[in-house]
Scaffold this motif. Structure first.
Motif, PDB file in Angstrom:
ATOM      1  N   ALA A 156     -21.936  28.401 -21.045  1.00  0.00           N
ATOM      2  CA  ALA A 156     -20.748  28.303 -21.887  1.00  0.00           C
ATOM      3  C   ALA A 156     -21.035  28.820 -23.287  1.00  0.00           C
ATOM      4  O   ALA A 156     -20.212  29.529 -23.891  1.00  0.00           O
TER       5      ALA A 156
ATOM      6  N   SER B 130     -19.372  31.836 -25.459  1.00  0.00           N
ATOM      7  CA  SER B 130     -18.845  31.559 -26.803  1.00  0.00           C
ATOM      8  C   SER B 130     -19.303  32.616 -27.809  1.00  0.00           C
ATOM      9  O   SER B 130     -18.567  32.966 -28.736  1.00  0.00           O
TER      10      SER B 130
ATOM     11  N   ARG C 128     -17.428  23.083 -20.569  1.00  0.00           N
ATOM     12  CA  ARG C 128     -18.523  22.652 -21.448  1.00  0.00           C
ATOM     13  C   ARG C 128     -18.046  21.519 -22.356  1.00  0.00           C
ATOM     14  O   ARG C 128     -18.742  20.526 -22.562  1.00  0.00           O
TER      15      ARG C 128
ATOM     16  N   GLN D 246     -15.175  28.025 -18.157  1.00  0.00           N
ATOM     17  CA  GLN D 246     -16.513  27.513 -18.420  1.00  0.00           C
ATOM     18  C   GLN D 246     -16.611  26.878 -19.802  1.00  0.00           C
ATOM     19  O   GLN D 246     -17.263  25.853 -19.981  1.00  0.00           O
ATOM     20  N   ILE D 247     -15.962  27.485 -20.790  1.00  0.00           N
ATOM     21  CA  ILE D 247     -16.000  26.924 -22.138  1.00  0.00           C
ATOM     22  C   ILE D 247     -15.288  25.571 -22.166  1.00  0.00           C
ATOM     23  O   ILE D 247     -15.790  24.598 -22.740  1.00  0.00           O
TER      24      ILE D 247
ATOM     25  N   THR E   5     -19.788  21.801 -17.013  1.00  0.00           N
ATOM     26  CA  THR E   5     -20.458  23.067 -16.753  1.00  0.00           C
ATOM     27  C   THR E   5     -21.710  23.181 -17.604  1.00  0.00           C
ATOM     28  O   THR E   5     -21.897  22.428 -18.558  1.00  0.00           O
TER      29      THR E   5
END
Length: 408
Positions: free
Chosen positions: A309, A313, A299, A295-296, A304
């Motif tokens: 995200a 983080s 991003r 997901q990060i 996403t």
């Protein structure tokens, strides 16, 4: 992708990716040009050539098409180049093997003019001629991948991999598609869905292609690439949710079995089961972390949801992960010391294996989870070290016009 200037006088570009299609290219171009003329549309036929060696380029020019050389090899590479070079407001892409009905473009044009961003063809609604689609593709590959696409991305599309589709050129360019191979077909519709684009289907027909050589499509290789792409683009449903379920199940099982044997429904569970509940915790934690990293990364690539995200983080900062990891390691070391002290009290002789394992297994699992968490923080720190140019690009990704939403 370099920006090209659109010719506002051209409404529709019919885009044909090409690699040695000398046998069928001319008839495809003729059908497309005739369809545009009959509809009274100011349009063009663009052949994005992937390095043909059979004279396809000359055939295309003689048939009245414009030819552009695609520097990136592959089906997606040709279409990305064509998307860059297309002059029309709308683009209708199709294979150059004469299997799709390029003489009937009206349903696609009408849907695009109505404001839909992407118009997918549906061969199952329009009709598949005998011998046009291999049995494996028709009854297994396409239905399975289409079902998976609908489940992962909440799409209402019956033919996920139809090769003829139309779209608003500028809207699709905003998505910056980048897949060079056959999985480009999935990328286009998935990115459009994640960004909330309006997608609709129209019936289309499929005929046996007119080539004497085998198609470029490789069933198992390209099927796997499509499947891999779908799974990677939906990290919550393929990694995070399964990982959370596995971790929580393992945690509950470990907590109960650490206290002693457990009987459920007349079935006894003991230390051997404890081994697998501890394993479930380790595997579940790794799935969760991989999903978070996906997901990060998504991003940063604009695919996403920004809030999800950013939430990950916060959790995966090196300081947070180090603190949690050290706490788990210390907890595991305490259990290890207790186990050693208990063994020492008996003179380091024979042990009660069952009682010892109820302490050692959770303790070693805690140490393993702690180390995994610390290294996850280090990896996130590496992932978050980005150049200034990338940070500027992030600001563009975060703008309202391009911010993506996740379905995964």
């Amino acid at each position: 992708m370099a920006l090209s200037v659109r010719n506002d006088q051209v409404e529709v570009t019919v885009l044909l990716p090409c690699l040695n299609e000398a046998e069928t290219l001319e008839v495809c171009i003729s059908k497309a040009r005739r369809a545009l003329d009959e509809l009274g549309i100011e349009g063009e036929v663009l052949v994005s050539d992937n390095g043909s060696t059979d004279g396809s380029q000359e055939i295309a020019v003689r048939a009245g098409a414009r030819v552009s050389h695609a520097p990136i090899k592959g089906y997606g590479g040709a279409l990305i180049n064509g998307l860059d070079q297309a002059r029309g407001r709308y683009v209708i892409m199709a294979d150059a093997d004469d299997s799709y009905d390029l003489s009937n473009l009206e349903p696609f044009v009408e849907a695009l003019r109505s404001g839909h961003d992407v118009v997918m063809g549906n061969r199952f609604r329009g009709g598949i001629a005998p011998g046009a689609m291999p049995v494996l593709h028709r009854y297994l590959g396409n239905p399975v991948l289409s079902w998976l696409g609908r489940r992962l991305f909440n799409l209402k599309i019956g033919d996920f991999h139809c090769g003829i589709r139309g779209f608003d050129r500028d809207r699709i360019r905003q998505l910056q598609p980048c897949m060079p191979g056959m999985e480009f077909a999935s990328e286009l519709v998935v990115r459009a869905a994640l960004n909330g684009y309006d997608i609709v289907e129209v019936p289309t027909t499929l005929s046996p292609d007119g080539r004497s050589r085998p198609p470029h499509l490789r069933t198992w290789r390209d099927g796997w690439r499509h499947l891999r792409f779908l799974l990677v683009f939906a990290p919550r449903k393929t990694l995070i949710w399964p990982g959370a379920a596995l971790f929580l199940g393992g945690l509950v099982g470990t907590s109960l079995l650490e206290l002693g044997p457990l009987v459920v429904g007349g079935i006894g569970f003991d230390v051997s089961t404890l081994v697998y509940t501890c394993l479930a915790m380790l595997v579940g934690a790794q799935l969760l972390l991989f999903g978070a990293f996906a997901q990060i990364y998504g991003r940063y690539e604009g695919i996403t949801n920004l809030r999800q995200a950013d939430r990950w983080s916060k959790y995966l900062k090196l300081e947070t992960c180090t603190a949690g990891g050290v706490a788990l390691i210390l907890l595991g070391l305490v259990g290890t010391i207790v186990a050693i002290a208990t063994w020492g009290a008996s003179g380091f002789g024979s042990q009660d294996v069952s009682a010892t394992m109820r302490v050692v297994l959770p303790s070693s699992t805690a140490i393993g989870l702690g180390a995994t968490l610390i290294f996850a923080g280090l990896f996130f720190s590496l992932l978050s070290l980005r150049r200034v140019s990338a940070a500027v690009a992030d600001q563009e990704v975060a703008s309202p016009s391009t911010l993506a939403t996740t379905a995964g």
